[in-house]
Write a protein that holds these residues in place. Sequence first.
Motif, short mmCIF file in Angstrom:
data_model
loop_
_atom_site.label_atom_id
_atom_site.label_comp_id
_atom_site.label_asym_id
_atom_site.label_seq_id
_atom_site.Cartn_x
_atom_site.Cartn_y
_atom_site.Cartn_z
N SER A 75 -5.72 4.45 3.19
CA SER A 75 -5.17 3.39 2.35
C SER A 75 -3.68 3.15 2.60
O SER A 75 -3.19 2.06 2.37
N LEU A 76 -2.98 4.16 3.07
CA LEU A 76 -1.54 4.01 3.32
C LEU A 76 -1.21 3.66 4.76
O LEU A 76 -0.09 3.29 5.07
N ALA A 77 -2.19 3.77 5.65
CA ALA A 77 -1.91 3.60 7.08
C ALA A 77 -1.26 2.26 7.40
O ALA A 77 -0.29 2.20 8.16
N SER A 78 -1.76 1.19 6.82
CA SER A 78 -1.24 -0.13 7.16
C SER A 78 0.14 -0.40 6.57
O SER A 78 0.86 -1.25 7.06
N ARG A 79 0.49 0.32 5.56
CA ARG A 79 1.80 0.07 4.93
C ARG A 79 2.67 1.31 4.81
O ARG A 79 3.62 1.35 4.03
N ARG A 121 6.57 0.79 5.52
CA ARG A 121 7.22 0.02 4.45
C ARG A 121 7.29 0.84 3.16
O ARG A 121 8.32 0.88 2.50
N THR A 122 6.19 1.50 2.81
CA THR A 122 6.17 2.30 1.59
C THR A 122 7.12 3.48 1.72
O THR A 122 7.88 3.76 0.80
N GLY A 123 7.11 4.15 2.85
CA GLY A 123 8.00 5.29 3.06
C GLY A 123 9.46 4.91 3.00
O GLY A 123 10.29 5.66 2.49
N ALA A 124 9.79 3.74 3.51
CA ALA A 124 11.19 3.28 3.50
C ALA A 124 11.72 3.08 2.09
O ALA A 124 12.93 3.13 1.87
N MET A 125 10.83 2.89 1.13
CA MET A 125 11.26 2.67 -0.26
C MET A 125 11.43 3.97 -1.04
O MET A 125 11.79 3.94 -2.21
#
Length: 58
Positions: free
Chosen positions: A19-23, A26-30
């Motif tokens: 579920s997190l692979a595609s984002r 971006r998610t980690g950068a936040m």
Amino acid sequence: MPTSTDTPGPVDTRLTSGSLASRAARTGAMTPLGRLGLPSDVAAMVLALTTVPLSPVR
């Protein structure tokens, strides 16, 4: 009696990898770390919270 909580943000595990692979970038950068958390990050925090004597906040 004092209590401690550990509320990690997104953690990269086998369960969340799809579920997190595609984002993931971006998610980690936040996050404060600038990346997704790892299970070892959570384990280190839990270990620290359970081994250090706590005193009440006043």
